[in-house]
Design a protein around this motif. Structure first.
Motif, PDB file in Angstrom:
ATOM      1  N   GLU A  25       0.806  -1.099   0.099  1.00  0.00           N
ATOM      2  CA  GLU A  25      -0.130  -0.092   0.022  1.00  0.00           C
ATOM      3  C   GLU A  25       0.766   1.309   0.044  1.00  0.00           C
ATOM      4  O   GLU A  25       0.501   2.321  -0.475  1.00  0.00           O
ATOM      5  CB  GLU A  25      -0.804  -0.023   1.150  1.00  0.00           C
ATOM      6  N   ARG A  28       2.228   1.729  -3.516  1.00  0.00           N
ATOM      7  CA  ARG A  28       1.119   2.207  -4.456  1.00  0.00           C
ATOM      8  C   ARG A  28       0.912   3.752  -4.279  1.00  0.00           C
ATOM      9  O   ARG A  28       0.553   4.520  -4.884  1.00  0.00           O
ATOM     10  CB  ARG A  28       0.011   1.436  -4.316  1.00  0.00           C
ATOM     11  N   SER A  29       0.587   3.911  -2.913  1.00  0.00           N
ATOM     12  CA  SER A  29       0.045   5.358  -2.665  1.00  0.00           C
ATOM     13  C   SER A  29       1.053   6.467  -2.631  1.00  0.00           C
ATOM     14  O   SER A  29       0.830   7.464  -3.133  1.00  0.00           O
ATOM     15  CB  SER A  29      -0.442   5.305  -1.215  1.00  0.00           C
ATOM     16  N   GLU A  32       1.230   7.173  -6.278  1.00  0.00           N
ATOM     17  CA  GLU A  32       0.056   7.994  -6.556  1.00  0.00           C
ATOM     18  C   GLU A  32       0.036   9.403  -5.882  1.00  0.00           C
ATOM     19  O   GLU A  32      -0.391  10.482  -6.824  1.00  0.00           O
ATOM     20  CB  GLU A  32      -1.186   7.359  -5.964  1.00  0.00           C
ATOM     21  N   GLU A  41      -6.718  11.638  -0.709  1.00  0.00           N
ATOM     22  CA  GLU A  41      -6.860  10.139  -0.603  1.00  0.00           C
ATOM     23  C   GLU A  41      -5.497   9.433  -0.611  1.00  0.00           C
ATOM     24  O   GLU A  41      -5.039   8.668   0.191  1.00  0.00           O
ATOM     25  CB  GLU A  41      -7.633   9.440  -1.624  1.00  0.00           C
ATOM     26  N   ALA A  42      -4.641   9.975  -1.465  1.00  0.00           N
ATOM     27  CA  ALA A  42      -3.295   9.120  -1.985  1.00  0.00           C
ATOM     28  C   ALA A  42      -2.353   9.485  -0.687  1.00  0.00           C
ATOM     29  O   ALA A  42      -1.668   8.713  -0.042  1.00  0.00           O
ATOM     30  CB  ALA A  42      -2.764   9.441  -3.035  1.00  0.00           C
ATOM     31  N   ARG A  45      -3.705   7.585   2.696  1.00  0.00           N
ATOM     32  CA  ARG A  45      -3.503   6.033   2.551  1.00  0.00           C
ATOM     33  C   ARG A  45      -2.023   5.975   2.766  1.00  0.00           C
ATOM     34  O   ARG A  45      -1.612   4.838   3.123  1.00  0.00           O
ATOM     35  CB  ARG A  45      -3.750   5.688   1.075  1.00  0.00           C
ATOM     36  N   CYS A  46      -1.107   6.621   2.305  1.00  0.00           N
ATOM     37  CA  CYS A  46       0.456   6.558   2.482  1.00  0.00           C
ATOM     38  C   CYS A  46       0.763   6.757   3.784  1.00  0.00           C
ATOM     39  O   CYS A  46       1.408   5.797   4.720  1.00  0.00           O
ATOM     40  CB  CYS A  46       1.135   7.536   1.680  1.00  0.00           C
ATOM     41  N   THR A  49      -0.144   3.831   6.527  1.00  0.00           N
ATOM     42  CA  THR A  49       0.278   2.405   6.355  1.00  0.00           C
ATOM     43  C   THR A  49       1.298   2.003   7.858  1.00  0.00           C
ATOM     44  O   THR A  49       1.560   0.937   7.695  1.00  0.00           O
ATOM     45  CB  THR A  49       1.578   2.465   5.342  1.00  0.00           C
TER      46      THR A  49
END
Length: 204
Positions: A25, A28-29, A32, A41-42, A45-46, A49
């Motif tokens: 995650e 990916r984030s 992003e 959101e990115a 989300r980062c 983690t």
């Protein structure tokens, strides 16, 4: 379920997807964050983690900031961002955040923003420089970002904690996910290391 109820450690020999593991995650984030220009959101989300630690905040004994403190600070930062509609270039703005006026909340949020965004900002700069070169340079930038956060060390701690708690499945996953990701990096570099591509294509 019965083994868990009675506190009996066990291991199920079955494949589990790693796509929702915090490390995957994070990768990916973080990509992003760069491609989506620091979309809310990115970013969160980062940060959620548990692998992004605030820069410049290590105790005298070398210990990282406790996880419960990180989670509380990320929640405070998220509430501020949502309340004031902070987005995009505001994350890298050198001017202090003063969306609420000149309150203590502004000062606290700005300080947290600088500490938590610093590794991501550095990663963005390195990745954009690497984009001008090739895939090998971009993979290296991503690897350096993960190492700068001491992700291998954090995963090792998670593995030990899971083993001590009898959560052998989780312990095995924490132990294998880093090696799996490094293997993926090796394959990407071997197949297309000398190619040039934009960050969006590299991310996908």
């Amino acid at each position: 379920t019965v083994f868990t109820d009675y506190g009996i450690p066990f291991f199920l020999d079955q494949k589990r997807t790693v796509m929702h593991h915090p490390l995957m995650e994070l990768v990916r984030s973080a990509l992003e964050v760069v491609t989506a220009r620091w979309r809310y959101e990115a970013v969160f989300r980062c940060l959620k983690t548990d692998l992004v630690t605030p820069e410049g905040r290590v105790s005298d004994s070398g210990e990282q900031v406790p996880l419960n403190v990180i989670r509380r600070e990320v929640d405070l930062l998220e509430n501020y961002v949502l309340a004031h509609g902070v987005y995009g270039s505001y994350w890298s703005d050198e001017k202090p955040w003063r969306f609420g006026g000149e309150s203590a909340e502004d000062q606290a949020a700005d300080e947290l923003r600088r500490q938590y965004a610093a590794p991501l900002r550095r990663f963005e700069e390195e990745l954009k420089q690497a984009e001008k070169k090739d895939v090998r340079a971009m993979a290296t930038a991503l690897y350096r970002f993960l190492v700068s956060l001491d992700v291998p060390g954090i995963l090792e701690k998670w593995q030990r904690t899971a083993e001590q708690s009898g959560e052998l499945d989780d312990a095995q996953m924490h132990g294998q996910v880093w090696n799996g990701l490094m293997s993926l990096f090796d394959q990407v570099v071997e197949v297309m290391g000398e190619e040039q591509m934009d960050i969006d294509t590299f991310a996908s």
